[in-house]
Design a protein around this motif. Structure first.
Motif, short mmCIF file in Angstrom:
data_model
loop_
_atom_site.label_atom_id
_atom_site.label_comp_id
_atom_site.label_asym_id
_atom_site.label_seq_id
_atom_site.Cartn_x
_atom_site.Cartn_y
_atom_site.Cartn_z
N TYR A 1 0.83 -1.20 0.00
CA TYR A 1 0.00 0.00 0.00
C TYR A 1 0.87 1.25 0.00
CZ TYR A 1 -4.11 -2.81 1.08
OH TYR A 1 -5.14 -3.71 1.02
N ASN A 2 0.39 2.27 -0.66
CA ASN A 2 1.02 3.58 -0.59
C ASN A 2 0.44 4.29 0.63
OD1 ASN A 2 2.66 3.46 -2.91
ND2 ASN A 2 0.84 3.71 -4.17
N VAL A 3 1.27 4.48 1.63
CA VAL A 3 0.86 5.05 2.91
C VAL A 3 1.35 6.49 2.99
CG1 VAL A 3 1.17 4.86 5.42
CG2 VAL A 3 0.87 2.80 4.04
N GLU A 4 0.47 7.38 3.45
CA GLU A 4 0.83 8.77 3.69
C GLU A 4 0.43 9.14 5.10
OE1 GLU A 4 -0.75 11.44 0.78
OE2 GLU A 4 0.38 10.52 -0.85
N ILE A 5 1.39 9.68 5.85
CA ILE A 5 1.16 10.05 7.25
C ILE A 5 1.66 11.47 7.45
CG2 ILE A 5 1.54 9.43 9.67
CD1 ILE A 5 2.42 6.63 8.59
N LEU B 1 5.04 15.41 5.56
CA LEU B 1 4.27 14.35 4.94
C LEU B 1 5.22 13.20 4.64
CD1 LEU B 1 1.59 13.32 3.78
CD2 LEU B 1 2.27 14.34 1.60
N LEU B 2 5.03 12.11 5.36
CA LEU B 2 5.87 10.93 5.19
C LEU B 2 5.11 9.93 4.33
CD1 LEU B 2 8.62 9.92 6.36
CD2 LEU B 2 7.25 8.54 7.91
N SER B 3 5.73 9.47 3.27
CA SER B 3 5.09 8.46 2.43
C SER B 3 6.03 7.27 2.28
CB SER B 3 4.74 9.04 1.06
OG SER B 3 5.89 9.47 0.39
N MET B 4 5.41 6.10 2.17
CA MET B 4 6.17 4.86 1.98
C MET B 4 5.24 3.79 1.43
SD MET B 4 6.98 3.97 5.94
CE MET B 4 6.15 5.03 7.10
N HIS B 5 5.84 2.81 0.82
CA HIS B 5 5.08 1.68 0.27
C HIS B 5 5.32 0.49 1.18
CE1 HIS B 5 2.84 -0.30 -2.88
NE2 HIS B 5 3.66 -1.33 -2.72
N VAL B 6 4.29 0.16 1.99
CA VAL B 6 4.42 -0.89 3.00
C VAL B 6 3.12 -1.67 3.12
CG1 VAL B 6 6.15 0.31 4.41
CG2 VAL B 6 3.75 0.76 4.81
N PRO B 7 3.20 -2.87 3.68
CA PRO B 7 1.95 -3.60 3.94
C PRO B 7 1.21 -2.97 5.12
CG PRO B 7 3.86 -4.93 4.61
CD PRO B 7 4.38 -3.67 4.00
N VAL B 8 -0.11 -3.01 5.07
CA VAL B 8 -0.92 -2.57 6.20
C VAL B 8 -1.06 -3.79 7.11
CG1 VAL B 8 -3.19 -1.77 6.95
CG2 VAL B 8 -2.13 -0.80 4.91
N ASP B 9 -0.27 -3.79 8.17
CA ASP B 9 -0.26 -4.92 9.09
C ASP B 9 -0.11 -4.43 10.53
OD1 ASP B 9 2.42 -4.20 9.28
OD2 ASP B 9 3.17 -5.98 8.26
N ARG B 10 -0.07 -5.37 11.45
CA ARG B 10 0.01 -5.04 12.87
C ARG B 10 1.26 -4.23 13.21
NH1 ARG B 10 -3.10 -6.11 16.38
NH2 ARG B 10 -3.05 -6.79 18.50
N ASP B 11 2.38 -4.55 12.59
CA ASP B 11 3.61 -3.80 12.85
C ASP B 11 3.46 -2.33 12.48
OD1 ASP B 11 4.95 -6.03 13.81
OD2 ASP B 11 5.87 -6.49 11.88
N LYS C 1 -3.60 8.25 3.97
CA LYS C 1 -3.87 7.16 3.03
C LYS C 1 -3.15 5.91 3.51
CE LYS C 1 -3.95 10.08 -1.09
NZ LYS C 1 -3.31 10.35 -2.36
N PRO C 2 -3.66 4.76 3.17
CA PRO C 2 -4.88 4.43 2.47
C PRO C 2 -6.07 4.35 3.43
CG PRO C 2 -3.71 2.42 2.90
CD PRO C 2 -2.86 3.56 3.45
N LYS C 3 -7.24 4.30 2.85
CA LYS C 3 -8.47 4.20 3.66
C LYS C 3 -8.45 2.94 4.53
CE LYS C 3 -13.52 4.25 3.34
NZ LYS C 3 -13.70 3.37 4.45
N LYS C 4 -7.91 1.87 4.00
CA LYS C 4 -7.84 0.61 4.77
C LYS C 4 -7.11 0.83 6.08
CE LYS C 4 -5.85 -3.96 4.85
NZ LYS C 4 -6.15 -5.25 4.30
N LEU C 5 -6.00 1.56 6.06
CA LEU C 5 -5.24 1.82 7.28
C LEU C 5 -6.01 2.75 8.21
CD1 LEU C 5 -2.72 1.56 9.00
CD2 LEU C 5 -1.62 3.27 7.54
#
Length: 93
Positions: A1-5, A35-45, A61-65
């Motif tokens: 996932y493309n994550v943005e925090i 704005l920190l972005s990274m491509h990571v799995p959405v998981d417990r870690d 992003k993403p909505k799933k997270l």
């Protein structure tokens, strides 16, 4: 996932000095926030890493997270809303 925090501006130094993931990229928004972005799995870690930043991290992003964090928040409110701590059960028991 493309994550943005999104983080407050003073996190710029932290993320400049330490990479938490090899795909990590950092930029500043118009208000000076990081704005920190990274491509990571959405998981417990990932969820635990984000929660470790407390209210200083806002997942865009993403909505799933965002949904996972929302559900975690609902669970925590329900768990700690109880008045009698002796009746509180551990999850998984």
């Amino acid at each position: 996932y493309n994550v943005e925090i999104l983080f407050p501006s003073f996190f710029e130094q932290i993320f400049s000095e330490k990479k938490f993931h090899y795909s990590q990229k950092m930029k500043k928004d118009k208000q000076g926030n990081v704005l920190l972005s990274m491509h990571v799995p959405v998981d417990r870690d990932l969820i635990q890493w984000i929660l470790g930043w407390s209210d200083r991290a806002v997942v865009l992003k993403p909505k799933k997270l965002r949904d996972e964090l929302y559900n975690m928040g609902k669970f925590l409110v329900k768990k700690y809303k109880r008045q009698d701590s002796k009746k509180t059960k551990m999850s998984g028991t």
